[in-house]
Design an enzyme around this catalytic site. Structure first.
Site, PDB file in Angstrom:
ATOM      1  N   ASP A  29      -4.000 -10.473  -2.019  1.00  0.00           N
ATOM      2  CA  ASP A  29      -3.803  -9.230  -1.282  1.00  0.00           C
ATOM      3  C   ASP A  29      -3.960  -7.989  -2.156  1.00  0.00           C
ATOM      4  OD1 ASP A  29      -1.456  -9.163  -2.742  1.00  0.00           O
ATOM      5  OD2 ASP A  29      -0.108  -9.173  -1.011  1.00  0.00           O
ATOM      6  N   ASP A  30      -4.035  -8.167  -3.471  1.00  0.00           N
ATOM      7  CA  ASP A  30      -4.223  -7.023  -4.367  1.00  0.00           C
ATOM      8  C   ASP A  30      -5.670  -6.570  -4.448  1.00  0.00           C
ATOM      9  OD1 ASP A  30      -1.496  -6.685  -5.335  1.00  0.00           O
ATOM     10  OD2 ASP A  30      -1.773  -8.643  -6.249  1.00  0.00           O
ATOM     11  N   SER A  61      -1.453  -5.014  -0.223  1.00  0.00           N
ATOM     12  CA  SER A  61      -0.152  -5.668  -0.377  1.00  0.00           C
ATOM     13  C   SER A  61       0.766  -5.374   0.808  1.00  0.00           C
ATOM     14  CB  SER A  61       0.520  -5.192  -1.662  1.00  0.00           C
ATOM     15  OG  SER A  61      -0.195  -5.599  -2.798  1.00  0.00           O
ATOM     16  N   ASN A 138      -0.466 -12.865  -7.387  1.00  0.00           N
ATOM     17  CA  ASN A 138      -0.115 -11.535  -6.928  1.00  0.00           C
ATOM     18  C   ASN A 138       0.513 -10.718  -8.054  1.00  0.00           C
ATOM     19  OD1 ASN A 138       0.325  -9.679  -4.570  1.00  0.00           O
ATOM     20  ND2 ASN A 138       2.458  -9.918  -5.188  1.00  0.00           N
ATOM     21  N   SER A 171       2.516 -15.918  -7.025  1.00  0.00           N
ATOM     22  CA  SER A 171       2.925 -14.540  -7.295  1.00  0.00           C
ATOM     23  C   SER A 171       3.511 -14.460  -8.696  1.00  0.00           C
ATOM     24  CB  SER A 171       3.960 -14.080  -6.264  1.00  0.00           C
ATOM     25  OG  SER A 171       3.445 -14.206  -4.946  1.00  0.00           O
TER      26      SER A 171
END
Length: 348
Positions: A29-30, A61, A138, A171
């Site tokens: 998501d970054d 994010s 993440n 993450s």
């Protein structure tokens, strides 16, 4: 080994293996320019795996499982780190690597674009799709059930698991860094990628021939503590709950604005243990102590069969039609015959 992810229990548990390399769909998501993701991509390819990145064109994010597709055929602004200019197609590849794709949508949308557009059109030899889906690493950990619902890393993984693809969400605790700023292998992005690679590789290598990496409906949540060097941190089997945090709306009297903060003491609600092994340490506690946590989750959110569930259903049992619990009530029969259809709306 080669794994297949054809829908169906037989296909998911009885899969042919053709080589020692796995086909991996990588997301984050970054954004597709994440230093963490690019380093993991490099390590997986060096190990002989076939890897394709399909990730957001910009930082996305905190989107959870939101599936939002762009309404523009072209980028209205440059992509992350100006890798792709404004005006380029909303889906495309990095100018320097045709196996790194971007899409101008949310992380979960990128998962679907990868599964339904990129792979079928451009990787036809991936006949049954990816063997494994990996999101991350993440920038920032995603610990506990509350953050689980908010994380784009986990949301994109959940999307893959829902499509019968084994999914691993990773993450980490390091700061955000662009891939172009990773100049050597002595940095937090590379150390994080090495810890991530160790877990992913172990899942792949430990899967016997003829099996899927994960059973249908199962996903993995991995969290990595702050790393100061390339010394491998210890890895622990954990659960999502246990010392987990949840948020409060913290009001600032001076600014008149709200921000989030942790609820103290830690609420019992987010740490209630009803499923799995309640003797396992919580992932929050392990990561705070310097270890890597590996938790499992499933897409089956149904409440466990116990006296509490019976009591809760009992409160509204007068509303239910027909015998309870056998799946053949009068209401069920009506639905099957099409006499009573639920109205299903897509929630974004």
């Amino acid at each position: 080994m080669r794994f297949s992810t054809v829908s169906g229990l037989v296909a998911a548990l009885s899969l042919a293996c053709a080589s020692n390399a796995a086909r991996i769909l990588l997301n984050n998501d970054d954004g597709f320019g994440s230093g963490n993701t690019r380093e993991l991509y490099r390590l997986l390819k060096e190990a002989g795996h076939e890897v394709v990145i399909v990730a957001p064109a910009t930082q996305q994010s905190g989107q959870g499982g939101l599936t939002e597709f762009t309404t523009e055929a072209n980028l209205t602004a440059p992509s992350q780190y100006d890798i792709v200019p404004a005006g380029a197609p909303s889906v495309g590849t990095d100018p320097n690597d045709s196996n790194i794709w971007y899409y101008n949508g949310t992380p979960a949308a990128c998962t679907f674009v990868g599964l339904d557009y990129v792979i079928p059109r451009y990787y036809k030899d991936w006949k049954y799709g990816p063997d494994v889906f990996v999101a991350g690493p993440n920038f920032g950990v995603n610990l506990g059930p509350f953050v689980f619902t908010l994380s784009g890393t986990i949301g994109s993984t959940y999307a893959a698991v829902s499509r019968s693809v084994p999914g691993i969400a990773i993450s980490a605790s390091n700061d955000r860094i662009a891939y172009s700023d990773v100049k050597n292998t002595s940095n937090p992005a590379t150390w994080t990628a090495k810890a991530s690679f160790k877990v992913v590789q172990e899942f792949i290598e430990s899967t016997p021939e003829g099996q899927s990496v994960l059973p249908l409906g199962y996903g993995v949540n991995v969290n990595i503590p702050p790393l100061d060097n390339d010394e491998e941190p210890p890895i622990y089997q954990t659960r999502l709950t246990g010392e987990a945090d949840t948020d409060i709306a913290a009001y600032d009297e001076e600014t008149g604005l709200f921000d989030w903060d942790f609820a103290l003491p830690k609420p019992a609600g987010v740490n209630a243990c009803w499923n799995g092994d309640c003797s396992l340490p919580g992932e929050t506690w392990i990561v705070n102590g310097g270890g890597v946590s590996v938790s499992l989750f499933t897409v089956d959110y149904d409440a466990p069969t116990n006296v509490y569930t019976t009591d809760v259903f009992g409160k509204v049992s007068a509303l239910f039609e027909g015998p309870k619990g056998n799946g053949t009530s009068a209401g069920s029969k009506k639905l099957k015959r099409g006499l009573a259809r639920p109205i299903i709306k897509r929630h974004q």
